[in-house]
Design an enzyme around this catalytic site. Structure first.
Site, PDB file in Angstrom:
ATOM      1  N   GLU A   1       3.961  -6.215   7.966  1.00 38.31           N
ATOM      2  CA  GLU A   1       3.457  -5.104   8.785  1.00 38.31           C
ATOM      3  C   GLU A   1       3.927  -5.168  10.233  1.00 38.31           C
ATOM      4  O   GLU A   1       4.168  -4.132  10.863  1.00 38.31           O
ATOM      5  CB  GLU A   1       1.915  -5.087   8.720  1.00 38.31           C
ATOM      6  CG  GLU A   1       1.335  -4.696   7.379  1.00 38.31           C
ATOM      7  CD  GLU A   1       1.176  -5.869   6.413  1.00 38.31           C
ATOM      8  OE1 GLU A   1       0.567  -5.682   5.340  1.00 38.31           O
ATOM      9  OE2 GLU A   1       1.673  -6.977   6.735  1.00 38.31           O
TER      10      GLU A   1
ATOM     11  N   ALA B   1       0.846  -1.195   0.000  1.00 35.63           N
ATOM     12  CA  ALA B   1       0.000   0.000   0.000  1.00 35.63           C
ATOM     13  C   ALA B   1       0.882   1.246   0.000  1.00 35.63           C
ATOM     14  O   ALA B   1       1.972   1.264   0.583  1.00 35.63           O
ATOM     15  CB  ALA B   1      -0.902   0.006   1.232  1.00 35.63           C
TER      16      ALA B   1
ATOM     17  N   GLY C   1       0.016  -5.069   1.095  1.00 37.79           N
ATOM     18  CA  GLY C   1      -1.189  -4.923   0.301  1.00 37.79           C
ATOM     19  C   GLY C   1      -1.127  -5.657  -1.023  1.00 37.79           C
ATOM     20  O   GLY C   1      -2.163  -6.030  -1.577  1.00 37.79           O
TER      21      GLY C   1
ATOM     22  N   GLU D   1      -2.133  -9.103  -0.095  1.00 35.09           N
ATOM     23  CA  GLU D   1      -3.561  -9.089   0.242  1.00 35.09           C
ATOM     24  C   GLU D   1      -4.434  -9.006  -1.017  1.00 35.09           C
ATOM     25  O   GLU D   1      -5.503  -9.618  -1.074  1.00 35.09           O
ATOM     26  CB  GLU D   1      -3.853  -7.930   1.196  1.00 35.09           C
ATOM     27  CG  GLU D   1      -3.285  -8.183   2.590  1.00 35.09           C
ATOM     28  CD  GLU D   1      -3.385  -6.973   3.498  1.00 35.09           C
ATOM     29  OE1 GLU D   1      -3.804  -7.134   4.651  1.00 35.09           O
ATOM     30  OE2 GLU D   1      -3.044  -5.855   3.050  1.00 35.09           O
TER      31      GLU D   1
END
Length: 244
Positions: A133, A64, A110, A113
Site C-alpha cells: 500500500e 482488495a 488485503g 491481511e
C-alpha cells in the site's frame, strides 16, 4: 451465485474463493464470507478446522477490489460497507474453530491481511507476500499494521510495511508469517493432510487452545494466565483424564 464454495469432510470445512479474473476481494464476497463463518461457528459438533482456499491458480487473494479503494478515496464508502472487512476478518479470529489460510501464489495487501487474521498459514513454495500500500500513497487498512507486528515483531513488520517489498515463501517462513512451506505440486492435498493433524485432537481442547492463545495475547500477562486457568478447568471434564 456467490464467490465462495463450501466443502466439508473429515471435520474440515474448506472455503474456496473464486472471483474472476484474479481473486480481488470485494464487499459482497466479504459479506458472504462473514455469513459462512457465522454458520460454521455454530457447527462445533462436526467442524473442527476451517481451510481458506483459492479456486484460481497462482493467487490466494490478490488484494482488495480497487473499487473499494476508489470509493474510499471519493468518500462514498458507507459506514456499513466500511465494516465489511473488519467484520469478516474478525470472525476468522473469533469463531471457535482454528482457521488455516492455504496460500498457493499471490497474497498481497488485503490477501495478506486475510491470511494474518487466520490462526495458521500454510504456503506453497511459489507463494509471495506483500503489503504494497505504501507505494500507492496509502497504508494497510485491513489490519496489516496491527496484526503483522503482533505476529513477527515491530522491526520486521515495519520493514515490510514501510518498503512495500515482496517476499517469497522461504522468507515468509523465516520471519514467522507462515507456519510451513509445502511443495507446489500437489499443494492442495498436502495442505489438507497437514490440517488433518489438528482434527485428531479433541474439539473442546482445540477450541479452548485457540481462544487462550488469541484472546490471551490481547491481555496483560496476569490476566492471560487467569484466562488460561479458566479454559484449562473447562476442558478437564471432557479430557481423557476424566475417564482415568
Amino acid at each position: 451465485m456467490g464467490n465462495w464454495t463450501v466443502e466439508t469432510r473429515n471435520k474440515i470445512a474448506g472455503l474456496t474463493f473464486s472471483r474472476l479474473p484474479d481473486n480481488q476481494m470485494d464487499l459482497d464476497s466479504l459479506s458472504e464470507l462473514a455469513g459462512l463463518l457465522e454458520e460454521i461457528a455454530r457447527r462445533t459438533d462436526d467442524i473442527s478446522v476451517v481451510l481458506l482456499k483459492s479456486g484460481i491458480d497462482g493467487i490466494f487473494i490478490k488484494h482488495a477490489d480497487l473499487e473499494i479503494l476508489r470509493r474510499a478515496a471519493a468518500g462514498t464508502l458507507s459506514a456499513e460497507d466500511g465494516k465489511a472487512w473488519p467484520r469478516a476478518l474478525g470472525l476468522l479470529e473469533s469463531i471457535p474453530q482454528p482457521v488455516i489460510a492455504t496460500i498457493d501464489g499471490q497474497a498481497w495487501g488485503g490477501g495478506l491481511e486475510t491470511a494474518l487474521a487466520s490462526t495458521l498459514r500454510i504456503a506453497s513454495a511459489r507463494s509471495h507476500f506483500s503489503q504494497p500500500e505504501i507505494r500507492f500513497g496509502i497504508i494497510p487498512g485491513g489490519g496489516g499494521t496491527q496484526r503483522l507486528p503482533r505476529l513477527i515483531g515491530k522491526g520486521p513488520a515495519a520493514d515490510l510495511i514501510l518498503t512495500g517489498r515482496v517476499i517469497g515463501a522461504d522468507e515468509a517462513h523465516r520471519l514467522g508469517i507462515v507456519n510451513v512451506v509445502l511443495p507446489t505440486e500437489g499443494f492442495a492435498q498436502l495442505a489438507e493432510d497437514w490440517a488433518t493433524q489438528l482434527t485428531r485432537n479433541p474439539a473442546p481442547a482445540l477450541f479452548a487452545a485457540k481462544r487462550a492463545v488469541l484472546d490471551g495475547l490481547a491481555l496483560p500477562l496476569d490476566d492471560g494466565l487467569a484466562l488460561e486457568r479458566d479454559l484449562f478447568q473447562q476442558t478437564v471434564p471432557t479430557s481423557v483424564f476424566a475417564h482415568l
